[in-house]
Design a protein around this motif. Structure first.
Motif, PDB file in Angstrom:
ATOM      1  N   CYS A  21       3.089  13.579   1.813  1.00 26.90           N
ATOM      2  CA  CYS A  21       2.599  12.205   1.716  1.00 26.90           C
ATOM      3  C   CYS A  21       3.026  11.648   0.369  1.00 26.90           C
ATOM      4  CB  CYS A  21       1.085  12.173   1.868  1.00 26.90           C
ATOM      5  SG  CYS A  21       0.369  10.529   1.691  1.00 26.90           S
ATOM      6  N   TRP A  35      -6.461  15.092   2.836  1.00 28.54           N
ATOM      7  CA  TRP A  35      -5.941  15.044   4.193  1.00 28.54           C
ATOM      8  C   TRP A  35      -7.105  15.002   5.179  1.00 28.54           C
ATOM      9  CZ3 TRP A  35      -0.946  14.329   5.522  1.00 28.54           C
ATOM     10  CH2 TRP A  35       0.037  14.572   4.549  1.00 28.54           C
ATOM     11  N   ARG A  37      -7.844  14.507   9.612  1.00 30.64           N
ATOM     12  CA  ARG A  37      -7.203  14.543  10.919  1.00 30.64           C
ATOM     13  C   ARG A  37      -8.138  13.969  11.976  1.00 30.64           C
ATOM     14  NH1 ARG A  37      -7.028  21.094  12.142  1.00 30.64           N
ATOM     15  NH2 ARG A  37      -9.275  21.369  12.590  1.00 30.64           N
ATOM     16  N   ARG A  44     -12.607  11.119  12.954  1.00 26.04           N
ATOM     17  CA  ARG A  44     -11.715  11.563  11.887  1.00 26.04           C
ATOM     18  C   ARG A  44     -12.506  12.491  10.963  1.00 26.04           C
ATOM     19  NH1 ARG A  44      -7.890   7.203   8.921  1.00 26.04           N
ATOM     20  NH2 ARG A  44      -7.563   6.803  11.161  1.00 26.04           N
ATOM     21  N   TYR A  93      -3.799  12.338   8.559  1.00 28.31           N
ATOM     22  CA  TYR A  93      -3.735  11.203   7.654  1.00 28.31           C
ATOM     23  C   TYR A  93      -3.908  11.670   6.208  1.00 28.31           C
ATOM     24  CZ  TYR A  93      -4.688   8.446  11.875  1.00 28.31           C
ATOM     25  OH  TYR A  93      -4.638   7.882  13.128  1.00 28.31           O
ATOM     26  N   GLN A  95      -4.898  10.489   2.285  1.00 25.68           N
ATOM     27  CA  GLN A  95      -5.743   9.496   1.635  1.00 25.68           C
ATOM     28  C   GLN A  95      -5.641   9.689   0.131  1.00 25.68           C
ATOM     29  OE1 GLN A  95      -9.947  10.129   0.873  1.00 25.68           O
ATOM     30  NE2 GLN A  95     -10.427   8.474   2.308  1.00 25.68           N
ATOM     31  N   TRP A 103      -4.900   4.686   2.677  1.00 24.07           N
ATOM     32  CA  TRP A 103      -4.606   5.593   3.775  1.00 24.07           C
ATOM     33  C   TRP A 103      -3.128   5.529   4.145  1.00 24.07           C
ATOM     34  CZ3 TRP A 103      -8.132   8.870   6.021  1.00 24.07           C
ATOM     35  CH2 TRP A 103      -9.483   8.635   5.729  1.00 24.07           C
ATOM     36  N   GLN A 105      -0.210   6.268   7.259  1.00 23.26           N
ATOM     37  CA  GLN A 105      -0.168   5.795   8.629  1.00 23.26           C
ATOM     38  C   GLN A 105      -0.434   6.891   9.646  1.00 23.26           C
ATOM     39  OE1 GLN A 105       2.341   6.944   7.084  1.00 23.26           O
ATOM     40  NE2 GLN A 105       3.796   7.834   8.528  1.00 23.26           N
ATOM     41  N   GLY A 106      -0.451   8.124   9.234  1.00 24.93           N
ATOM     42  CA  GLY A 106      -0.695   9.224  10.151  1.00 24.93           C
ATOM     43  C   GLY A 106       0.590   9.848  10.667  1.00 24.93           C
TER      44      GLY A 106
END
Length: 113
Positions: A21, A35, A37, A44, A93, A95, A103, A105-106
């Motif tokens: 990331c 992180w 998920r 989430r 994701y 963060q 955040w 975008q995944g």
């Protein structure tokens, strides 16, 4: 500030993946990077967090299998995932938190049985 997550994909049970990331638009490192998920039809969840002092914490579901790390010079955070299981299938994701929270975008991780 923008976060761009990458590294997801399809892997077999027992396999490994490394998520990355990149945080752009900030000239300083974030006090906390993490992180999360989210699996289909589930909330989430926080799975790994690391402060800029190096303190880490993991959810019980990933402890011992996943490792979070960061490179503050590059404003990057990584998630090394080993011994993957089908229940790890989710969108992951990143963060970054300081005075505000940002955040990514995944990125999809799918673990086949």
């Amino acid at each position: 500030v923008q976060l761009q997550a990458s590294g997801g994909g399809l892997v077999q049970t027992g396999g490994s993946l490394r998520l990355s990331c990149a945080a752009s638009g900030s000239s300083f490192s974030f006090p906390v990077m993490a992180w999360y998920r989210q699996a289909p039809e589930k909330r989430r969840e926080l799975i790994a967090v690391q402060t800029n002092r190096g303190d880490t914490n993991y959810s019980d579901s990933v402890k011992g299998r996943f490792t979070i790390s960061r490179d503050d010079a590059k404003n990057m955070v990584y998630l090394e995932m080993n011994s993957l299981k089908p229940e790890d299938t989710a969108v992951y994701y990143c963060q970054a938190s300081g005075s505000r929270t940002y955040w990514g975008q995944g990125t999809q991780v799918t673990v086949s049985s």
